[in-house]
Design a protein around this motif. Sequence first.
Motif, PDB file in Angstrom:
ATOM      1  N   GLU A   1      56.520  31.499 -11.206  1.00 37.82           N
ATOM      2  CA  GLU A   1      55.533  30.484 -10.850  1.00 37.82           C
ATOM      3  C   GLU A   1      55.775  29.150 -11.568  1.00 37.82           C
ATOM      4  O   GLU A   1      55.249  28.120 -11.144  1.00 37.82           O
ATOM      5  CB  GLU A   1      54.133  30.991 -11.206  1.00 37.82           C
ATOM      6  N   THR A   2      56.557  29.182 -12.645  1.00 34.68           N
ATOM      7  CA  THR A   2      56.732  27.982 -13.475  1.00 34.68           C
ATOM      8  C   THR A   2      58.205  27.598 -13.588  1.00 34.68           C
ATOM      9  O   THR A   2      58.695  26.747 -12.850  1.00 34.68           O
ATOM     10  CB  THR A   2      56.125  28.222 -14.872  1.00 34.68           C
ATOM     11  N   PHE A   3      58.917  28.243 -14.451  1.00 34.14           N
ATOM     12  CA  PHE A   3      60.298  27.878 -14.768  1.00 34.14           C
ATOM     13  C   PHE A   3      61.200  27.869 -13.543  1.00 34.14           C
ATOM     14  O   PHE A   3      61.886  26.881 -13.256  1.00 34.14           O
ATOM     15  CB  PHE A   3      60.851  28.828 -15.831  1.00 34.14           C
ATOM     16  N   PHE A   4      61.226  28.958 -12.808  1.00 31.69           N
ATOM     17  CA  PHE A   4      62.163  29.054 -11.680  1.00 31.69           C
ATOM     18  C   PHE A   4      61.720  28.204 -10.487  1.00 31.69           C
ATOM     19  O   PHE A   4      62.547  27.851  -9.641  1.00 31.69           O
ATOM     20  CB  PHE A   4      62.339  30.518 -11.266  1.00 31.69           C
ATOM     21  N   LYS A   5      60.454  27.855 -10.433  1.00 35.40           N
ATOM     22  CA  LYS A   5      59.959  27.008  -9.355  1.00 35.40           C
ATOM     23  C   LYS A   5      60.516  25.589  -9.457  1.00 35.40           C
ATOM     24  O   LYS A   5      60.668  24.883  -8.461  1.00 35.40           O
ATOM     25  CB  LYS A   5      58.428  26.981  -9.394  1.00 35.40           C
ATOM     26  N   LYS A   6      60.846  25.158 -10.660  1.00 30.72           N
ATOM     27  CA  LYS A   6      61.300  23.772 -10.877  1.00 30.72           C
ATOM     28  C   LYS A   6      62.736  23.679 -11.375  1.00 30.72           C
ATOM     29  O   LYS A   6      63.275  22.583 -11.523  1.00 30.72           O
ATOM     30  CB  LYS A   6      60.366  23.087 -11.875  1.00 30.72           C
ATOM     31  N   LYS A   7      63.366  24.798 -11.630  1.00 35.26           N
ATOM     32  CA  LYS A   7      64.695  24.833 -12.243  1.00 35.26           C
ATOM     33  C   LYS A   7      65.740  24.061 -11.436  1.00 35.26           C
ATOM     34  O   LYS A   7      66.456  23.196 -11.971  1.00 35.26           O
ATOM     35  CB  LYS A   7      65.134  26.285 -12.422  1.00 35.26           C
ATOM     36  N   ASP A   8      65.872  24.346 -10.153  1.00 34.78           N
ATOM     37  CA  ASP A   8      66.929  23.728  -9.343  1.00 34.78           C
ATOM     38  C   ASP A   8      66.697  22.235  -9.131  1.00 34.78           C
ATOM     39  O   ASP A   8      67.631  21.436  -9.198  1.00 34.78           O
ATOM     40  CB  ASP A   8      67.037  24.442  -7.989  1.00 34.78           C
ATOM     41  N   SER A   9      65.455  21.861  -8.884  1.00 31.76           N
ATOM     42  CA  SER A   9      65.175  20.439  -8.659  1.00 31.76           C
ATOM     43  C   SER A   9      65.337  19.637  -9.943  1.00 31.76           C
ATOM     44  O   SER A   9      65.709  18.460  -9.908  1.00 31.76           O
ATOM     45  CB  SER A   9      63.763  20.252  -8.087  1.00 31.76           C
TER      46      SER A   9
END
Length: 399
Positions: free
Chosen positions: A354-362
């Motif tokens: 919900e947090t880290f992986f949601k924004k990792k690529d962008s």
Amino acid sequence: MKLSLFSAALAVVVPAVSAEVYIKEQFNDDGWTDRWTVSSDWKSKSELGEWEQTSGKWYGIESDKGIQTSQDARFYGISAPMTKTFNSSDGKDLVIQYSVKHEQKLDCGGAYIKLLPGGDKFEATKFGGDAPYGVMFGPDVCGSNKRTHVILHSDKKDENLLIKKNVSCETDQLSHLYTFVLRPDNTFEVFVDNKSVRAGKLDDEFDFLAEKEIKDPDQSKPSDWVDEREIVDPDDEKPEGYDDIPMEISDPDAAKPDDWDDEDDGEWEPPMVDNPDYKGPWEPKMIPNPDYKGPWEHPMIPNPDYEYDNNMHAVCSGGCSHVGFELWQVTSGTIFDDIIVTDSLEEAQEFAKETFFKKKDSEKDMYDAVQAEERKKADEAMADEMDDEDFDMDMGDEF
């Protein structure tokens, strides 16, 4: 048979125990300053750096924030109470997880989190390096030393025990997720970006226990034990006249110069050169020792002080009530975010989705764009500098 069927049916209807979350922090609202207390009484004001709430120079979601170290060569201390005390006697897993982003190309500084005891007596403004802790976990970089600290408190030894083998850490300028799991069966596991990088038994990886075997105190090397592999050859003798051979001799190919004047220049002496017959100080030849028995090995016996400790995992036997960061950073700029302490790895992994992986690529996409723009500006500045140098040279030629 009926009892077994009843037990099976009961197991179906009994609901699964939900995970306990002791703290969950994302730093996205202004109220974070009410939840967290700066260690204002730990060091003098001039030694303490300030924490700033920010998304950073590159991010996955602009509204998603963390707290960042903001001043170079400063100490940083901050802590927060958990919503419930974690107690090792409850027999639950302990899971600590948070994200770290070194925007500054960290050269020397810590980025580890601590799980702290204290309860109502915890002095938040005095929290610092000497405060007791149950767990110290996370990356630490200084020069060539780059590791993920895993340090656990041992009640039995009253010591903080460092993991024996280094666990590597990430050193780039992107966010990375660090997860530590401590289980009541005395095993542990470390994850970086949800990938397991170290797992094992506490008694194998930490010095919780005494050695299983010790050297037999009643045994010693026999006085007649021969551990010299070679001996001097008794039949080898120094050749007659060996010590009379000089180290240097006159150069046989040298000749007195034609213009040498003995009256003006003194008596001519040929230069000296290394003597090819000189072999150095004489040493007798060595031969295998016929009485050699090999290296003596001290007999081992069971250690009477060895005792397995079922409570090695109990780093919070009296209860851990707070989490905190106490750091020294030469170059500031580290951002901390997405903290969770729970008793379920699955809960922590779901929070990471919900947090880290949601924004990792962008975040990575924005970082690449920022770096490309900085390289472009640097190339343009270098080109302008070269144009200025060429102009100065042209002007010099005209004069």
